[in-house]
Design a protein around this motif. Structure first.
Motif, mmCIF file in Angstrom:
data_model
loop_
_atom_site.group_PDB
_atom_site.id
_atom_site.type_symbol
_atom_site.label_atom_id
_atom_site.label_comp_id
_atom_site.label_asym_id
_atom_site.label_seq_id
_atom_site.Cartn_x
_atom_site.Cartn_y
_atom_site.Cartn_z
ATOM 1 N N SER A 299 0.821 -1.215 0.000
ATOM 2 C CA SER A 299 0.000 0.000 0.000
ATOM 3 C C SER A 299 0.854 1.264 0.000
ATOM 4 C CB SER A 299 -0.926 0.000 1.224
ATOM 5 O OG SER A 299 -0.157 -0.036 2.418
ATOM 6 N N GLU A 300 2.143 1.159 0.363
ATOM 7 C CA GLU A 300 3.029 2.322 0.353
ATOM 8 C C GLU A 300 3.411 2.738 -1.059
ATOM 9 O OE1 GLU A 300 6.391 1.384 2.726
ATOM 10 O OE2 GLU A 300 5.235 0.989 4.557
ATOM 11 N N TYR A 301 3.206 1.853 -2.040
ATOM 12 C CA TYR A 301 3.626 2.133 -3.413
ATOM 13 C C TYR A 301 2.489 2.692 -4.283
ATOM 14 C CZ TYR A 301 7.836 -0.486 -2.278
ATOM 15 O OH TYR A 301 9.002 -0.918 -1.703
ATOM 16 N N PHE A 302 1.254 2.627 -3.806
ATOM 17 C CA PHE A 302 0.110 3.060 -4.620
ATOM 18 C C PHE A 302 -0.788 3.968 -3.799
ATOM 19 C CE2 PHE A 302 1.420 -1.184 -5.951
ATOM 20 C CZ PHE A 302 1.650 -0.996 -7.301
ATOM 21 N N GLU A 303 -1.176 5.058 -4.395
ATOM 22 C CA GLU A 303 -2.067 5.997 -3.717
ATOM 23 C C GLU A 303 -3.511 5.511 -3.810
ATOM 24 O OE1 GLU A 303 -1.571 9.805 -5.413
ATOM 25 O OE2 GLU A 303 0.538 10.021 -4.796
ATOM 26 N N GLY A 304 -4.257 5.709 -2.728
ATOM 27 C CA GLY A 304 -5.669 5.367 -2.716
ATOM 28 C C GLY A 304 -5.964 3.891 -2.491
ATOM 29 N N ILE A 305 -4.946 3.092 -2.189
ATOM 30 C CA ILE A 305 -5.148 1.653 -1.950
ATOM 31 C C ILE A 305 -5.373 1.435 -0.460
ATOM 32 C CG2 ILE A 305 -4.090 -0.628 -2.062
ATOM 33 C CD1 ILE A 305 -4.925 0.418 -4.745
ATOM 34 N N LYS A 306 -6.432 0.700 -0.113
ATOM 35 C CA LYS A 306 -6.734 0.389 1.279
ATOM 36 C C LYS A 306 -5.950 -0.849 1.699
ATOM 37 C CE LYS A 306 -11.457 2.193 0.956
ATOM 38 N NZ LYS A 306 -12.886 1.840 1.093
ATOM 39 N N GLN A 307 -5.137 -0.697 2.743
ATOM 40 C CA GLN A 307 -4.305 -1.807 3.186
ATOM 41 C C GLN A 307 -5.121 -2.851 3.952
ATOM 42 O OE1 GLN A 307 -1.122 -2.855 2.743
ATOM 43 N NE2 GLN A 307 -1.862 -4.588 3.937
ATOM 44 N N ASP A 308 -6.081 -2.405 4.763
ATOM 45 C CA ASP A 308 -6.832 -3.327 5.629
ATOM 46 C C ASP A 308 -8.055 -3.920 4.933
ATOM 47 O OD1 ASP A 308 -8.153 -0.949 5.437
ATOM 48 O OD2 ASP A 308 -8.581 -0.735 7.575
ATOM 49 N N PHE A 309 -8.041 -3.998 3.620
ATOM 50 C CA PHE A 309 -9.178 -4.533 2.863
ATOM 51 C C PHE A 309 -8.603 -5.388 1.736
ATOM 52 C CE2 PHE A 309 -12.443 -4.245 -0.491
ATOM 53 C CZ PHE A 309 -13.559 -4.645 0.226
ATOM 54 N N GLY A 310 -8.496 -6.710 2.003
ATOM 55 C CA GLY A 310 -7.871 -7.536 0.991
ATOM 56 C C GLY A 310 -7.941 -9.020 1.280
ATOM 57 N N PHE A 311 -6.797 -9.705 1.160
ATOM 58 C CA PHE A 311 -6.713 -11.159 1.179
ATOM 59 C C PHE A 311 -7.276 -11.767 2.463
ATOM 60 C CE2 PHE A 311 -4.103 -14.735 2.670
ATOM 61 C CZ PHE A 311 -4.502 -15.696 1.755
ATOM 62 N N THR A 312 -6.812 -11.279 3.626
ATOM 63 C CA THR A 312 -7.270 -11.872 4.884
ATOM 64 C C THR A 312 -8.754 -11.654 5.098
ATOM 65 O OG1 THR A 312 -6.557 -9.837 6.023
ATOM 66 C CG2 THR A 312 -5.009 -11.687 5.995
ATOM 67 N N ASN A 313 -9.291 -10.539 4.586
ATOM 68 C CA ASN A 313 -10.737 -10.317 4.689
ATOM 69 C C ASN A 313 -11.502 -11.356 3.875
ATOM 70 O OD1 ASN A 313 -9.189 -7.553 4.627
ATOM 71 N ND2 ASN A 313 -10.944 -7.236 5.961
ATOM 72 N N PHE A 314 -10.980 -11.669 2.690
ATOM 73 C CA PHE A 314 -11.622 -12.673 1.847
ATOM 74 C C PHE A 314 -11.584 -14.059 2.497
ATOM 75 C CE2 PHE A 314 -10.789 -16.055 -1.296
ATOM 76 C CZ PHE A 314 -12.061 -16.147 -1.868
ATOM 77 N N ILE A 315 -10.454 -14.432 3.066
ATOM 78 C CA ILE A 315 -10.321 -15.744 3.694
ATOM 79 C C ILE A 315 -11.226 -15.861 4.906
ATOM 80 C CG2 ILE A 315 -8.696 -17.301 4.853
ATOM 81 C CD1 ILE A 315 -8.260 -17.092 1.875
ATOM 82 N N SER A 316 -11.365 -14.759 5.660
ATOM 83 C CA SER A 316 -12.150 -14.793 6.890
ATOM 84 C C SER A 316 -13.640 -14.603 6.637
ATOM 85 C CB SER A 316 -11.656 -13.698 7.851
ATOM 86 O OG SER A 316 -10.292 -13.847 8.105
#
Length: 472
Positions: A299-316
């Motif tokens: 998320s440090e490399y792209f602007e506007g990207i949410k870090q806490d919304f992704g892979f682990t959310n999908f798995i859980s």
């Protein structure tokens, strides 16, 4: 005694009536003495008036008021005088104690003086004895006749016999040659960091994708023509070539590339983000997945990207599909990002979830390339648990940071088949460490413009020049 009399007089002043004050108890205070004398005279006047009249007579009352005022003044003066006498008395007591202490210490001091006098006497006698012996020895030496004579006067050559200049020059040259050899040997033995690509390629029989030069930019843009940008494009081109030679990589489905390293801070996430960006610039639909869920960095490399919304959310959460968590990037329309999501308390257990198989199976049908930023394999087991989904691994090492022992670990991983289709990348290489490659750019007015790079000879350091000299 004077202090006692003054205290008694002060107590008599506090009583009613008018009593005479003795004037001989403070002869040294003339002011107080004159006040007491006048006070006693006023008492005489009052007593004479009372003998002929009563105390209610106006003259008697007037004198009584005067006496009351003088009593107050005399009392204050006597209190001040009493305080002065006490201070003087205390001072006398201190001086008396000091004199008593000095008197008490006189015997000890007398002993020290006697001891010092004895010591001085002994030293003086010893000195006299030694001086006498010196004079006796001098007389004895002067009175002794010489038992030798000069047969021939000595002569010398202008050329010194010792020390030998040739020997000194030979020793100096030998030491001058040995010191740099020892320094070079010690530096080579103690240096455990990977400093050039030959340290990797000479010890590993694996594809080497290239060097990535040190870059000030986090992401390489499409119009960037810096040496660092060109080095990333070379790595991307070499990676495409390696993938084409792999028989296990499908043509229709997405090519899945896992990027890993031995430890953190070797530039794994930087390489991952820039390779994905480079693929997207070439028109390939690319998905960048962050699976370093313990230490997410994408998320440090792209602007506007949410870090806490992704892979682990999908798995859980089974209520949403994986498409709901994929976020478009701000780079171009071909690049998408699936961040790692929130940091779970049990990362390793999530890597064993059966939804991961479903996720990769679904995503491989939707993208051309899937670039996965994984956890450092030398520290965690997360990458090994999901390595079956990778078509190829890009293993990142960092110049002057990665240890040479990491090469053995990479070789062991390859031999044990824990990671398949490993390719190597050497990251954070400075211009002087890039195996002699120096990039140059030029523009010609009236002749068009262009950019290029060539194999030019780089400037050698002093240490490298010494090494070359001794190898010769």
């Amino acid at each position: 005694t004077t202090i006692y009399l003054i205290k008694s007089t002060i107590l008599s002043l506090d009583k009613k009536g008018y009593n005479y004050i003795p004037d001989n108890i403070f002869p040294s205070n003339n002011i107080l003495l004159s006040q007491v004398v006048k006070y006693n005279e006023d008492i005489d006047k009052r007593n004479k008036l009372i003998s002929g009249t009563t105390e209610d007579h106006p003259d008697v009352k007037r004198i009584s008021n005067i006496l009351d005022g003088k009593k107050i003044v005399i009392k204050e003066g006597m209190l001040n005088f009493l305080q002065k006498l006490k201070l003087e008395n205390d001072s006398f007591v201190k001086k008396l104690n000091s004199l008593q202490n000095k008197t008490f210490n006189l015997p000890t001091q007398d002993k020290k003086i006697s001891r010092n006098e004895r010591t001085i006497t002994i030293i003086s006698e010893t000195y006299k004895y030694l001086m006498n012996k010196k004079e006796e020895t001098a007389i004895s030496l002067n009175s002794t006749a010489a038992n030798s004579k000069v047969i021939e006067k000595a002569y010398c050559n202008n050329v010194p016999i010792y020390p030998s200049k040739k020997l000194i020059f030979l020793i100096a040259i030998t030491i001058g040659l040995l010191i740099p050899i020892v320094i070079i040997y010690i530096s080579e033995v103690l240096d455990t960091k990977i400093r050039k690509k030959e340290d990797i390629t000479s010890n590993l029989d694996l594809p080497f994708l290239g060097n990535i030069l040190t870059s000030k930019d986090k992401l390489i843009s499409l119009d960037n023509r810096s040496p660092a940008a060109e080095s990333i494009r070379i790595v991307k081109t070499n990676l495409e070539f390696v993938l084409k030679t792999l028989p296990s990589v499908g043509i229709i489905r997405a090519k899945t590339i896992f990027v890993t390293s031995t430890i953190s801070k070797e530039g794994k996430s930087f390489v991952c983000a820039n390779i994905a960006t480079s693929f997207s610039h070439s028109g390939k639909k690319t998905l960048l997945i962050g699976l370093d869920i313990r230490n997410p960095k994408l998320s440090e490399y792209f602007e506007g990207i949410k870090q806490d919304f992704g892979f682990t959310n999908f798995i859980s959460n089974n209520e949403k599909t994986i498409d709901d968590y994929i976020q478009p990037s701000n780079i171009n329309k071909n690049l998408f990002v699936l961040t790692s999501g929130f940091i779970p308390p049990n990362p390793s257990e999530l890597m064993l979830n059966e939804n991961i198989d479903l996720m990769f199976d679904t995503l491989k049908d939707k993208f051309d390339y899937i670039i996965v930023d994984t956890a450092p394999i030398g520290l965690l087991s997360d990458t090994s648990l999901i390595s079956r989904f990778a078509d190829a691994f890009v293993y990142v090492t960092r110049c002057k940071y990665s240890d040479k022992n990491f090469i053995k670990e990479i070789d062991q991983l390859n031999k044990d088949k824990k990671l398949k289709n490993i390719s190597l990348v050497f990251n954070d290489v400075s211009y002087n460490s890039n195996s002699g490659y120096v990039y140059g750019y030029g523009y010609g007015y009236g002749y068009g413009y262009g950019y290029g790079y060539g194999n030019q000879k780089e400037e050698k350091t002093i240490l490298e020049k010494i090494k070359i000299f001794f190898k010769f």
